[in-house]
Write an enzyme that holds these catalytic residues in place. Structure first.
Site, mmCIF file in Angstrom:
data_model
loop_
_atom_site.group_PDB
_atom_site.id
_atom_site.type_symbol
_atom_site.label_atom_id
_atom_site.label_comp_id
_atom_site.label_asym_id
_atom_site.label_seq_id
_atom_site.Cartn_x
_atom_site.Cartn_y
_atom_site.Cartn_z
ATOM 1 N N GLU A 159 0.814 -1.229 0.000
ATOM 2 C CA GLU A 159 0.000 0.000 0.000
ATOM 3 C C GLU A 159 0.843 1.273 0.000
ATOM 4 O O GLU A 159 0.490 2.259 -0.644
ATOM 5 C CB GLU A 159 -0.953 0.024 1.199
ATOM 6 C CG GLU A 159 -2.190 -0.850 1.051
ATOM 7 C CD GLU A 159 -1.930 -2.317 1.362
ATOM 8 O OE1 GLU A 159 -0.785 -2.659 1.732
ATOM 9 O OE2 GLU A 159 -2.875 -3.113 1.226
ATOM 10 N N HIS A 209 -11.169 -4.588 9.970
ATOM 11 C CA HIS A 209 -11.819 -4.501 8.653
ATOM 12 C C HIS A 209 -13.126 -3.721 8.734
ATOM 13 O O HIS A 209 -14.007 -3.894 7.895
ATOM 14 C CB HIS A 209 -12.122 -5.895 8.097
ATOM 15 C CG HIS A 209 -10.921 -6.639 7.587
ATOM 16 N ND1 HIS A 209 -9.979 -7.182 8.419
ATOM 17 C CD2 HIS A 209 -10.499 -6.892 6.324
ATOM 18 C CE1 HIS A 209 -9.040 -7.774 7.686
ATOM 19 N NE2 HIS A 209 -9.327 -7.602 6.400
#
Ligand SMILES: Cc1ncc(C[n+]2csc(CCOP(=O)(O)OP(=O)(O)O)c2C)c(N)n1
Lengths: 306, 306
Positions: B42, B111
């Site tokens: 990322e 999440h």
């Protein structure tokens, strides 16, 4: 090289007089890296820098007066005084950014390389970083990405043996940064970073690799900074003998035999005159208008929505 | 993407469409040159997108879950958001970062987060949070056309909503919308809680309470006027979001209204948001964690009782 040396010496003096403030990292001793690599590039290539940025900009052709004015926080600085020493940008010369975040510009160069690869004109992106940056996640992720996508990016590591106050051996067991290139099948070379011709030779070879579509490539330049990490750092962490050894290997001394004594004297004189003019220019430049504080943040909304 | 060849999509599994199918079928039309799958990197991938934006593309980088934006923050916050400013306006970063957050799918603390307030605190970034399919498309389109970075934060629970989407419509960044007109209380709600606020308004209408629901759509820059105009009329304000109340975006709305219109308020402002805990995984705990229609309706009753 003399321009870079004289410029940095002047910045050091201006830190002393209080005319330059903030964190300032000089590249005295590392001039051959910037000069050698830039000589291997063409105007349409793009270059990213590090926190030790002044030399890269001067070697690429930025106006010394505007670089100095930026370092001094003046209106006529490259970035109008908003960037400062660690955040120089000179778009006109394809210098898309220095960064105060160690390792931060490495993936940016990959992005520009992705665009260059797509354009297919053989342009390359180059990024300079220190050996300390080679321990960042940015660097390791970028090695994989650049290799995976065959990006025309030249990664130039200025290995000066230290990251801030800590020797390389305390940060990694990988003796040479190029040791990391082989697993990713990246073309790499180690060169004597204090020998400008060796740097130029290495850079030419690896830039050619990138231009031919066989990038990326990693150039490790072994060098040494002759000043502290930043201006004001007494550098007590290193031995006087070590410093003395590297003074013998000063890139300017190393290059001296290649030119006549007269040429060397003339080069130094010209560089010092340029820095003198740059200083006059920067000192005459006013500080930015405080109203500039809030400009250049984002477009006004109506433009966004147009 | 049809309109502008410089628009590329880049991220993990984007060619497959991602876990929620958001980019499905793009690769069939635009190929892997413009729909670029990446390794799980990322930090560097976001940097690549920023660098590509600096070199003229309009990348849409996807961070699969907002929880992983932690890894991309250096490039987003230190580079994308500041490049224009630090360069004194020489650079533009026409970057979109698309991501999704929110709880309710039993996936636990890593999440399910709502981290938009972090991003809204960074000068140089715009942050939008679509609550309807039309806004998801229209805001994304406006974000892609913007010359500065925009973060699009979707809510995964809304991916199953259906709604009309006009072809090619733009939803302006920085413009709130009044989802329901009302006289007694203003509810400012974002993302998933817009629907919850509308449901609460239905419930309260049966009790004879008239609720106005405002969806800011962009949390920064905030459409202050629409909110202030409404509160000046209703004299009561509830602010609702899925994120934790402490330090949430609602605090900014409440403070802004207190500063600008406290003399118009007939009751203290009430905030609705999550308790200050990580998001739990167990269905029973997660249901206790999530705020929605009931909490909003209770908050409205509270400001009316004052
Ligand atoms: C991400 C990040 N961590 C820490 C620092 C503080 N810092 C500034 S320079 C530096 C050392 C960098 O070493 P190296 O990359 O070898 O470059 P050099 O200074 O030797 O040129 C550190 C740790 C920083 N600027 N950025």
């Amino acid at each position: 090289m003399w321009l870079l040396r004289a410029f940095e010496e002047r910045v050091s003096e201006l830190v002393g007089t209080g005319e330059v403030s903030g964190l300032v990292h000089l590249s005295i001793g590392q001039e051959a890296v910037a000069v050698g690599v830039m000589d291997a590039l063409r105007a349409s290539d793009v270059v990213y820098s590090s926190h030790r940025a002044h030399g890269h900009f001067l070697a690429r052709g930025s106006d010394p007066g505007r670089v100095l004015a930026e370092v001094m926080g003046r209106r006529d600085g490259l970035c109008g005084g908003k960037g400062g020493s660690m955040h120089l940008v000179d778009r006109e010369h394809g210098l898309l950014g220095a960064s105060g975040v160690v390792g931060g510009t490495i993936p940016l160069a990959l992005g520009s390389a992705l665009v260059a690869r797509d354009a297919g004109r053989g342009d390359v992106a180059v990024v300079f970083f220190g050996d300390g940056a080679a321990q960042t996640g940015h660097f390791h992720e970028s090695l994989n990405l650049a290799s995976l996508w065959s990006l025309p990016v030249l990664l130039v590591c200025e290995n000066n043996g230290y990251a801030e106050f800590t020797p390389r051996s305390a940060h990694t067991k990988v003796a040479h940064v190029v040791g990391l290139a082989a697993p990713y099948r990246i073309a790499a070379r180690v060169v004597d970073g204090n020998d400008v011709l060796a740097v130029l030779d290495g850079a030419r070879e690896l830039v050619a690799v990138c231009r031919a579509g066989n990038g990326p490539a990693l150039l490790e330049c072994l060098t040494y900074r002759l000043r502290g990490h930043y201006e004001g750092d007494p550098a007590k962490y290193r031995e006087a003998t070590e410093l003395a050894e590297w003074r013998e290997k000063d890139p300017l001394l190393r290059f001296a035999p290649r030119v006549s004594a007269d040429e060397a004297v003339a080069a130094e004189r010209e560089a010092r005159a340029m820095v003198e003019r740059a200083t006059v220019f920067a000192r005459q430049s006013p500080f930015p208008d405080p109203r500039e504080l809030t400009t250049d943040v984002r477009d006004p909304l109506r433009n966004v929505n147009g | 993407m049809r309109r502008d060849g410089g628009v590329v999509v880049i991220g993990e599994d984007v060619a497959e469409g991602g876990p929620y199918g958001a980019t499905r079928d793009l690769v069939a039309e635009f190929g892997d040159r413009r729909v670029i799958d990446t390794p799980i990197s990322e930090a560097a991938v976001t940097g690549v997108a920023v660098g590509a934006a600096l070199s003229g593309w309009r990348p849409v980088v996807e961070i699969m879950f907002i929880d992983f934006i932690t890894l991309a923050l250096d490039q987003l916050v230190n580079h994308a958001a500041k490049a224009r400013y630090m360069s004194g306006g020489q650079l533009r970063v026409p970057l979109v970062l698309r991501t999704q957050g929110g709880a309710g799918v039993r996936s636990g603390a890593q999440h399910s987060q709502s981290l938009e307030a972090w991003l809204a605190h960074v000068p140089g970034l715009a942050v939008v949070m679509p609550a309807t399919p039309a806004d998801a498309a229209g805001l994304l389109r406006a974000a892609i056309r913007a010359d500065d970075p925009v973060v699009v934060v979707e809510n995964k629970a809304l991916y199953y909503e259906k709604g009309e989407v006009a072809d090619g419509a733009l939803v302006p960044i920085g413009a709130a919308v009044t989802r329901r007109d009302g006289r007694d209380v203003t509810v400012v709600a974002t993302s998933r809680l817009v629907g919850e606020a509308l449901a609460a308004a239905d419930e309260l209408a049966a009790e004879g309470v008239s609720v106005e629901v405002i969806d800011p759509r962009t949390i920064n820059p905030l459409d202050r006027e629409t909110i202030l105009r409404s509160v000046s009329r209703t004299t009561r304000l509830v602010v609702a979001h899925e994120a934790a109340t402490i330090g949430g975006f609602g605090a900014e709305v409440a403070a802004m209204v207190a500063e600008e219109a406290i003399d118009r308020l007939a009751a203290p402002i009430v905030r609705v948001g999550a308790p200050f805990t990580p998001v739990p995984a167990s269905p029973v705990l997660e249901d206790a964690y999530l705020v929605g229609r009931r909490e909003i309706a209770d908050a409205v009753r509270r400001v009316l009782r004052w």
